[in-house]
Design an enzyme around this catalytic site. Structure first.
Site, PDB file in Angstrom:
ATOM      1  N   SER A 407      81.264 117.080  97.826  1.00 39.60           N
ATOM      2  CA  SER A 407      82.255 118.063  97.116  1.00 39.60           C
ATOM      3  C   SER A 407      82.892 119.219  98.027  1.00 39.60           C
ATOM      4  O   SER A 407      84.158 119.322  97.760  1.00 39.60           O
ATOM      5  CB  SER A 407      81.181 118.600  96.886  1.00 39.60           C
ATOM      6  N   HIS A 428      85.560 111.922  93.822  1.00 38.19           N
ATOM      7  CA  HIS A 428      84.423 113.501  94.049  1.00 38.19           C
ATOM      8  C   HIS A 428      83.954 112.782  92.776  1.00 38.19           C
ATOM      9  O   HIS A 428      84.866 113.302  90.992  1.00 38.19           O
ATOM     10  CB  HIS A 428      85.394 114.391  93.974  1.00 38.19           C
ATOM     11  N   GLU A 440      87.572 113.732  90.408  1.00 39.87           N
ATOM     12  CA  GLU A 440      88.899 114.088  91.425  1.00 39.87           C
ATOM     13  C   GLU A 440      89.087 112.999  92.494  1.00 39.87           C
ATOM     14  O   GLU A 440      88.202 112.546  93.502  1.00 39.87           O
ATOM     15  CB  GLU A 440      88.749 115.265  92.260  1.00 39.87           C
ATOM     16  N   ASN A 478      85.883 122.810  92.516  1.00 39.69           N
ATOM     17  CA  ASN A 478      84.769 123.456  93.466  1.00 39.69           C
ATOM     18  C   ASN A 478      85.894 124.885  93.870  1.00 39.69           C
ATOM     19  O   ASN A 478      84.954 125.599  94.206  1.00 39.69           O
ATOM     20  CB  ASN A 478      83.946 122.671  93.916  1.00 39.69           C
TER      21      ASN A 478
HETATM   22  P1  NAD Z   1      70.859 113.659  96.874  1.00 36.93           P
HETATM   23  O1  NAD Z   1      70.319 114.089  97.920  1.00 36.93           O
HETATM   24  O2  NAD Z   1      70.898 113.492  95.718  1.00 36.93           O
HETATM   25  O3  NAD Z   1      71.053 112.091  97.982  1.00 36.93           O
HETATM   26  C1  NAD Z   1      71.401 111.683  99.041  1.00 36.93           C
HETATM   27  C2  NAD Z   1      71.215 110.684  99.471  1.00 36.93           C
HETATM   28  O4  NAD Z   1      71.433 110.211 100.519  1.00 36.93           O
HETATM   29  C3  NAD Z   1      69.329 110.572  99.308  1.00 36.93           C
HETATM   30  O5  NAD Z   1      68.994 109.597  98.764  1.00 36.93           O
HETATM   31  C4  NAD Z   1      69.245 109.811 101.183  1.00 36.93           C
HETATM   32  O6  NAD Z   1      68.173 108.952 101.339  1.00 36.93           O
HETATM   33  C5  NAD Z   1      70.517 109.351 100.950  1.00 36.93           C
HETATM   34  N1  NAD Z   1      70.737 109.130 102.272  1.00 36.93           N
HETATM   35  C6  NAD Z   1      70.402 109.665 103.199  1.00 36.93           C
HETATM   36  N2  NAD Z   1      70.744 109.370 104.987  1.00 36.93           N
HETATM   37  C7  NAD Z   1      71.707 107.766 104.644  1.00 36.93           C
HETATM   38  C8  NAD Z   1      71.782 107.457 104.983  1.00 36.93           C
HETATM   39  N3  NAD Z   1      72.473 107.319 106.655  1.00 36.93           N
HETATM   40  N4  NAD Z   1      72.029 105.917 104.276  1.00 36.93           N
HETATM   41  C9  NAD Z   1      72.280 105.536 103.230  1.00 36.93           C
HETATM   42  N5  NAD Z   1      71.031 106.755 102.600  1.00 36.93           N
HETATM   43  C10 NAD Z   1      71.184 107.533 103.083  1.00 36.93           C
HETATM   44  O7  NAD Z   1      72.656 113.889  97.648  1.00 36.93           O
HETATM   45  P2  NAD Z   1      73.198 113.994  96.215  1.00 36.93           P
HETATM   46  O8  NAD Z   1      73.438 115.474  94.648  1.00 36.93           O
HETATM   47  O9  NAD Z   1      73.889 112.664  95.507  1.00 36.93           O
HETATM   48  O10 NAD Z   1      75.137 114.317  96.326  1.00 36.93           O
HETATM   49  C11 NAD Z   1      75.685 113.810  97.479  1.00 36.93           C
HETATM   50  C12 NAD Z   1      76.758 113.716  98.045  1.00 36.93           C
HETATM   51  O11 NAD Z   1      77.434 113.710  96.809  1.00 36.93           O
HETATM   52  C13 NAD Z   1      77.155 114.979  98.652  1.00 36.93           C
HETATM   53  O12 NAD Z   1      78.099 115.288  99.571  1.00 36.93           O
HETATM   54  C14 NAD Z   1      77.383 116.551  97.577  1.00 36.93           C
HETATM   55  O13 NAD Z   1      78.537 117.393  98.274  1.00 36.93           O
HETATM   56  C15 NAD Z   1      78.218 114.809  96.536  1.00 36.93           C
HETATM   57  N6  NAD Z   1      78.107 115.743  95.449  1.00 36.93           N
HETATM   58  C16 NAD Z   1      77.212 116.195  94.476  1.00 36.93           C
HETATM   59  C17 NAD Z   1      77.217 116.769  93.489  1.00 36.93           C
HETATM   60  C18 NAD Z   1      75.741 117.526  92.612  1.00 36.93           C
HETATM   61  O14 NAD Z   1      76.118 118.110  91.497  1.00 36.93           O
HETATM   62  N7  NAD Z   1      74.686 117.002  93.204  1.00 36.93           N
HETATM   63  C19 NAD Z   1      78.028 116.279  92.128  1.00 36.93           C
HETATM   64  C20 NAD Z   1      79.455 116.253  93.299  1.00 36.93           C
HETATM   65  C21 NAD Z   1      79.643 115.649  93.904  1.00 36.93           C
END
Ligand code: NAD
Ligand code: T1G
Length: 655
Positions: A407, A428, A440, A478
């Site tokens: 993000s 994104h 994005e 964002n």
């Molecule tokens: P989350 O915490 O829900 O999920 C992250 C996952 O990554 C976890 O299940 C964890 O087990 C896994 N993980 C961690 N280390 C790992 C590794 N080495 N290998 C494989 N898996 C691994 O996070 P999220 O909300 O899904 O966000 C993920 C990314 O997406 C972040 O960069 C976030 O900024 C971005 N994002 C989030 C949103 C949102 O609204 N949540 C929206 C857009 C983008």
């Protein structure tokens, strides 16, 4: 310029063929060509007339690029009425998407046939308009009031068999439309079947209360929008007056909508969405890389949804998690989402099962060695992301595209840890990733053109709307959310309550007010992101003290049952005096005088924050054009399309 309309006498059937790529829009030349062809058919030995189109679709509507200019004769309603008044039977043969004025041409014809794969619709409401060439008067006469109201107020096309069942068309053919239509016309001529005019049909009996029922339903579903209500008025006129009176009412109402702000905004948005897919300096047919198999790292909130997006579009997906229990948790979210889609009727059981079967789980990065594209979606931790990209660099085949769903993190810094920065890009997605249409596409300093072109094309295959962004903190959406959020906090301290701010923005047309959005996303997300920032990037403490105090009091938002609001068992937000007390105490701490703040001031202040940041984003070259920002904010943040997007609205309102 040769006319896009050709007329030939084939046997005793006059054939009007329209050939005006890309979608046979009813431009002035097409309208004139149809009139000229009818002149020819009136004077020759033809016993019937066929109207058919070349290319991928029957006329897909009036020519939107002509809107806003003074209409030139022959007007589309006159063309439709001339077809209907013709003294020889006229048959329309439909394929592709016969939409809007295109379908109104067919409604003017006396008989209608279509390929089974065809769709017909009256989507004018999506442009803030209504079918202005007789559609609001002929459709209820053919299909009844209820079906007509559904078709026109939703704007959603229906397939040929549904149109047949509704009485909107008369025949469905499986192949060879022209041949089948010609054979059918020969039958009609043999049976001496004369013209059959929809305008002469009576309106079938219906419940007189249906109009007010639709008005009440649309006042909620299409809150603030004028075109849907106008469509109800036109259909009510069709049911209550002669065709000519109803048609005059339709015309007058159409012109009012055309001159209104909402249609101007929606027409702007129609082209903005298509413009966003075009990348300056990247030829439309730019070289792309084949993408069939996809790896996703991280099966959390985002990873699971991204995996579904690809599986639903037919890609083979490998979802890699850090451990078996994390993988099981991630896949169980996917299973739950598919069950939900089936329950909501979005997917059949079979389709859901087929899509789900495309997603394989793994905890071994070696399984990513041969995929064409990897998308990383792990915690928002720059160190972890760089570690993963360094590992991918050593694991993935040459030419694989390496994307991050981050993000906020710097895509160039992530690319720099690999030996192939040209293959690195940001994709994104927005949460929930299998539903939100916005994508994005973050173009790094070194991202190769074919990688960018591949991802833009991929977006279309995923049925997402892509917008290219440069690399900056928060990219486009964002990044704009930050000044917007800061102004929200200042308004709270200066005297507006959470409920008032949300009501003002929802009254403006936002899908959800800002405080409800913050509670939904989780106040801890912003709290953690702020912790990672150096003090000088945190900005004025008054703009984050209240959410900081809420998080420290364990009020993380909806996920913890309370944030800016309390939430009852079915997630309904309830204003909480404890929050008002925290706000008042914080205002005192910052010496801020509280006062009455009007809704208009709230709306103007928050929109100004969006528009000012949007202008900087374009000036810095992060976004290609202001209309791209409108696409981001409508598809990613629930800004009302009938306001055109923040930049269109800001320009129109002189912000
Ligand atoms: P989350 O915490 O829900 O999920 C992250 C996952 O990554 C976890 O299940 C964890 O087990 C896994 N993980 C961690 N280390 C790992 C590794 N080495 N290998 C494989 N898996 C691994 O996070 P999220 O909300 O899904 O966000 C993920 C990314 O997406 C972040 O960069 C976030 O900024 C971005 N994002 C989030 C949103 C949102 O609204 N949540 C929206 C857009 C983008
Ligand atoms: N007028 C002018 N150009 C149009 C157009 C239209 N109606 N529809 C599409 N285009 C262009 C589009 O800009 C793009 O151009 C190209 O065609 C391909 O479009 C009186 C007044 C038909 C389902 O609302 O829904 O009739 O970028 O990328 O994804 O009652 O286009 O290539 O230069 O969208 O395959 C009612 C709008 C008008 C239909 C095809 N009709 N169009 O989708 O291709 S109002 C509509 C669509 C009306 C009357 C009233 C879709 C499509 P370029 P595309 P696609």
């Amino acid at each position: 310029m040769p006319s896009p309309v050709n007329y030939t006498l084939t046997g005793d059937i006059g054939v009007i063929t329209i050939d005006h790529p890309p979608v046979n829009a009813l431009s002035l030349a097409v309208r004139q060509g149809i009139m000229d062809s009818l002149d020819a058919a009136a004077g020759d030995a033809s016993r019937a007339v066929l109207i058919i189109c070349e290319g991928r679709t029957f006329c897909a509507g009036a020519d939107i690029s002509e809107f806003g200019k003074p209409p030139e004769e022959p007007w589309l309603p006159a063309v439709v009425n001339r077809i209907e008044a013709f003294d020889k039977p006229v048959v329309a043969a439909l394929h592709g998407t016969a939409l809007g004025g295109g379908f109104e041409i067919a409604l003017g014809a006396h008989y209608r046939c279509a390929l089974a794969s065809a769709k017909i619709g009256l989507p004018e409401v999506r442009l803030g308009l209504l079918p202005g060439a007789g559609g609001t008067q002929r459709t209820p006469r053919l299909a009844g009031v209820g079906a007509a109201l559904d078709l026109m107020t939703s704007g959603v096309p229906v397939d040929a068999h549904r149109a047949l069942a509704a009485g909107l068309i008369d025949r469905v053919f499986d192949a060879d439309l022209a041949d089948a239509a010609m054979a059918w016309i020969a039958e009609l001529v043999d049976e001496d079947a004369g013209p059959r005019r929809a305008s002469e049909l009576p309106i079938a009996a219906h419940d007189g209360g249906i109009f007010d029922q639709y008005r009440a339903r649309l006042a909620k579903k299409a809150r603030g929008q004028v075109a849907p209500q106008a469509i109800v008025d036109c259909v009510e006129q069709a049911a209550m007056t002669e065709f000519a009176d109803g048609e005059a009412f339709e015309r007058e109402t159409f012109m009012k909508l055309m001159a209104g702000d909402q249609s101007a905004a929606l027409r702007h948005f129609f082209f903005a969405e298509r413009e966003a897919a075009k990348v300056e300096g990247l030829a439309m047919g730019a070289q792309t890389r084949p993408i069939e198999s996809v790896g996703i790292i991280g099966g959390g909130t985002m990873g699971g949804g991204i995996a579904m997006s690809f599986a639903n579009a037919g890609f083979a997906v490998t979802l890699v998690e850090i451990s078996d229990e994390a993988l099981d948790r991630g896949l169980s979210i996917v299973d739950r989402n598919y069950t939900g889609s089936v329950k909501r009727g979005k997917l059949s059981e079979d389709a859901a099962a087929a899509n789900r079967a495309r997603i394989a789980g793994s905890t071994d990065y070696a399984n990513l060695a041969d995929v064409d594209l990897v998308i990383e979606a792990v915690f928002e931790d720059p160190g972890l992301k760089k570690e993963i990209f360094a590992r991918l660099d050593g694991t993935c085949k040459p030419g694989a595209i390496l994307a991050t769903n981050t993000s906020y993190q710097d895509v160039d810094a992530i690319a720099a840890v690999t030996g192939r920065p040209q293959d690195v890009i940001g994709l994104h997605f927005f949460s929930p990733a299998h539903i939100m249409k916005l994508l994005e596409v973050v173009r790094g300093e070194k991202t190769a053109d074919d990688v960018l072109a591949t991802c833009m094309q991929l977006a279309k295959r995923l049925r997402k709307v892509p917008v290219v962004s440069g690399v900056c903190y928060g990219f486009i959406g964002n990044r704009m959310l930050r000044p917007y959020g800061k102004q929200v906090q200042l308004l709270l301290l200066e005297g507006a309550s959470p409920g008032q701010i949300d009501a003002a923005m929802e009254g403006f047309g936002m899908a959800m007010g800002p405080l409800r959005v913050f509670d939904l996303a989780g106040l801890d997300v912003g709290y953690k992101a702020r912790q990672a920032l150096p003090d000088e990037m945190k900005g004025d403490p008054a703009t984050y003290r209240v959410p900081e105090l809420l998080v420290e009091a364990g009020r993380l938002g909806q996920k913890s049952g309370a944030g800016f609001y309390r939430y009852d068992d079915d997630g309904k937000p309830i204003p909480d005096p404890a929050v008002d007390e925290i706000i008042e105490r914080t205002a005192q701490e910052f010496g801020i005088e509280r006062r009455e703040i009007g809704d208009d001031e709230i709306v103007e202040c928050l929109l100004r924050a969006l528009v000012d940041e949007g202008r900087k984003i374009v000036a810095e070259g992060i976004a290609q054009r202001e209309s791209d920002i409108d696409v981001v904010y409508v598809y990613g943040y629930g800004f009302p399309a009938w306001r055109g997007g923040p930049m269109h609205y800001g320009a129109a309102a002189g912000l």
